[in-house]
Structures are given as structure tokens and as C-alpha cells.
Design an enzyme around this catalytic site. Structure first.
Site, PDB file in Angstrom:
ATOM      1  N   CYS A  29      49.293  29.057  33.923  1.00 57.01           N
ATOM      2  CA  CYS A  29      49.564  28.450  35.222  1.00 57.01           C
ATOM      3  C   CYS A  29      50.609  27.357  35.029  1.00 57.01           C
ATOM      4  O   CYS A  29      50.370  26.399  34.274  1.00 57.01           O
ATOM      5  CB  CYS A  29      48.270  27.851  35.778  1.00 57.01           C
ATOM      6  SG  CYS A  29      48.504  26.963  37.325  1.00 57.01           S
ATOM      7  N   CYS A  77      55.907  30.644  38.504  1.00 59.36           N
ATOM      8  CA  CYS A  77      54.506  30.682  38.931  1.00 59.36           C
ATOM      9  C   CYS A  77      54.002  32.041  38.493  1.00 59.36           C
ATOM     10  O   CYS A  77      54.649  33.066  38.748  1.00 59.36           O
ATOM     11  CB  CYS A  77      54.397  30.543  40.451  1.00 59.36           C
ATOM     12  SG  CYS A  77      52.725  30.845  41.074  1.00 59.36           S
TER      13      CYS A  77
HETATM   14  N1  DGL Z   1      49.635  30.600  39.169  1.00 63.08           N
HETATM   15  C1  DGL Z   1      49.960  29.241  39.344  1.00 63.08           C
HETATM   16  C2  DGL Z   1      51.252  28.833  38.658  1.00 63.08           C
HETATM   17  O1  DGL Z   1      51.696  29.464  37.715  1.00 63.08           O
HETATM   18  C3  DGL Z   1      49.676  28.461  40.570  1.00 63.08           C
HETATM   19  C4  DGL Z   1      49.432  29.031  41.918  1.00 63.08           C
HETATM   20  C5  DGL Z   1      48.682  28.023  42.775  1.00 63.08           C
HETATM   21  O2  DGL Z   1      47.503  27.810  42.502  1.00 63.08           O
HETATM   22  O3  DGL Z   1      49.282  27.415  43.678  1.00 63.08           O
HETATM   23  O4  DGL Z   1      51.847  27.859  39.007  1.00 63.08           O
END
Ligand code: DGL
Length: 265
Positions: free
Chosen positions: A75, A189
Site C-alpha cells: 500500500c 496505488c
Molecule cells: N492500495 C492503497 C495504495 O496503494 C490505498 C487505497 C486506499 O485505501 O485509499 O495506496
């Protein structure tokens, strides 16, 4: 390490599965736990202080429960904020996921690169520092997308992504300037590679989308060594909400290799 290692892959939701699938391909013999902090999804809207406390406490509980050898923070929104703090607090190895600015700038021919992330990742000091250190003279456009991560989750649940929303969210990535055009877009993301087809279809001209997942899998091999010829183990999935995935999501998770026993669901 005599036993197969235990690897915890963590995200706010299901976007980290795009990293998970590369890491499992690299170390199919490892024991995997995929943890989604779905009770707090999306992370993009959290303040830095609240999110920092949240991630440290959730990761602490997961480490206690699963005793992993390695934690992959799949993330960007969390890694760009709390990676250093996690390494300070816990004595196990962490691999983070941060915007792939260095390889994107190295690959761009037009020198116009865009970084597409959550609004939070785009605003982070960490991201600005990456640009200063690795921007290589490229002109970098930062684009915070609020609606794409929830759209990617819905897509995984079987709802087609609305092409109008995708087009609106990615439009600022496409810059034309002095006869040059953006040719490289960093997917900052982990949810966004779930929408790769829709992103390609909504792009006003072809670009290279950079997904860091394979590079993260290589980093796992660097730290843990290559896979051993041992049988694949059943992976577990952990939702912080405790909610059972609906049937369509269970089917999608099955495609990622999770067998949802009633105890897991
Ligand atoms: N998958 C996450 C990232 O790589 C975040 C998505 C979220 O929770 O807003 O930033």
C-alpha cells in the site's frame, strides 16, 4: 531459515493482491497471509496522524497473531507514511510499496511522467523527496485520484468500472507540452493495476503504466532467497472487519488462490 518463511502481505483493502500475486509467484513455497484493513478502507481520506496510529496498531496485532518472517506493506498510502515507524517499532523485515518514480523516469523518452495515486500519497513529503532524488530532470505531474481505489474494489466484486469515472480521474495525467506528450504513468496505488484494462481504454493516447509489483517480488527474493521445491501452501486471508466476503468476491479471491474455509470467511 529451515522452515518455509511466513509472509504477511498488507493493504487497506484488496489492491495489495496485485503485489501478492507477484510475490506468491516468486515464492510459491512460502506460507502467506493476506491482510486487508477493510474496516478502515479507504486509507486515501485519513489524516496522517490517525492513519499512522491505525497502521502501527493493526500491524502490531497481525504480527502477534501470525508471527511472520517478513511483512510486505502493499500500500503506497501507508508505506509513504509509516514504513520508517514500523521498522523502528518491530524487529522483523518490512518491504514497502512506494511510487516507482525512479524506473519511470529512467524509461520515459518524452521526459513527461505522471504519478497517479491516492490524494494522500500524492500529498506526502515522501513522494516529493522521491521526485527530488530520482526525477532525473523529468517533468512530473502528480495526480490524486479519489474514486479509483473504491472503483477497483467494486470491479473485483464483479461490478464493471464506469469508463466515464476512469477517464475523468486519469485525464490530468495526460500532458501535451512543446510537441511532447506524457509517455509514462506510475501506478502509485496498488489498487490501480486491477483496473489496467479500463485505464488503457480511457487513455487518450498510449502510455506505459508502471506497476511496481514485480520489483517488490524481486526484493522479497533478495531478502528471503529463492523458492525451494516444496509444495504450495494454502494461503489465508484476514479482513479486519471480520465480515465474510460475498459470493462474487469469494470467487474472485479463489482466482488469487485463496480457499475460503468458513473459519476464514
Ligand atoms: N492500495 C492503497 C495504495 O496503494 C490505498 C487505497 C486506499 O485505501 O485509499 O495506496
Amino acid at each position: 531459515m529451515t522452515q518455509a518463511p511466513t509472509i504477511l502481505v498488507f493493504d487497506s483493502g484488496l489492491g495489495g493482491l496485485t503485489v501478492y500475486r507477484e510475490v506468491t509467484a516468486a515464492r510459491p513455497d512460502a506460507r502467506f497471509i493476506y491482510a486487508a484493513d477493510d474496516a478502515a478502507f479507504p486509507y486515501g481520506g485519513w489524516t496522517e496522524l490517525a492513519l499512522s496510529e491505525r497502521v502501527v496498531s493493526v500491524i502490531g496485532a497481525l504480527i502477534k497473531q501470525y508471527e511472520p518472517d517478513l511483512v510486505v506493506i502493499a500500500c503506497n498510502t501507508a508505506s509513504t507514511l509509516v514504513l520508517a515507524e514500523l521498522r523502528r517499532r518491530f524487529s522483523i523485515a518490512f518491504i514497502g510499496t512506494v511510487p516507482a518514480i525512479k524506473p519511470a523516469c529512467a524509461a520515459s523518452r518524452s521526459r513527461l511522467v505522471s504519478v497517479l495515486g491516492t490524494e494522500a500519497t500524492i500529498a506526502r513529503e515522501y513522494t516529493r523527496t522521491l521526485i527530488r532524488d530520482y526525477g532525473e530532470g523529468c517533468e512530473i505531474t502528480l495526480v490524486g485520484a479519489r474514486r479509483l481505489a473504491p472503483l477497483a474494489e467494486a470491479h473485483l466484486r464483479g461490478e464493471p468500472a464506469d469508463p466515464r469515472i476512469v477517464a475523468e480521474e486519469i485525464a490530468p495525467c495526460f500532458v501535451e507540452q512543446g510537441g511532447r506528450r506524457t509517455d509514462t504513468v506510475v501506478l502509485a496505488c496498488t489498487h490501480f493495476p486491477l483496473l489496467l484494462e479500463a485505464l488503457g481504454a480511457a487513455a487518450p493516447w498510449p502510455v506505459t503504466f508502471i506497476d511496481p509489483a514485480r520489483a517488490i517480488a524481486h526484493r522479497v527474493i533478495d531478502l528471503l532467497g529463492p523458492a525451494r521445491p516444496e509444495p504450495r501452501q494454502t494461503a489465508r486471508i484476514h479482513f479486519t472487519s471480520g465480515a465474510a466476503p460475498a459470493p462474487r468476491l469469494s470467487a474472485a479471491l479463489g482466482a488469487f488462490g485463496f480457499a475460503l474455509a468458513p473459519a476464514d470467511a
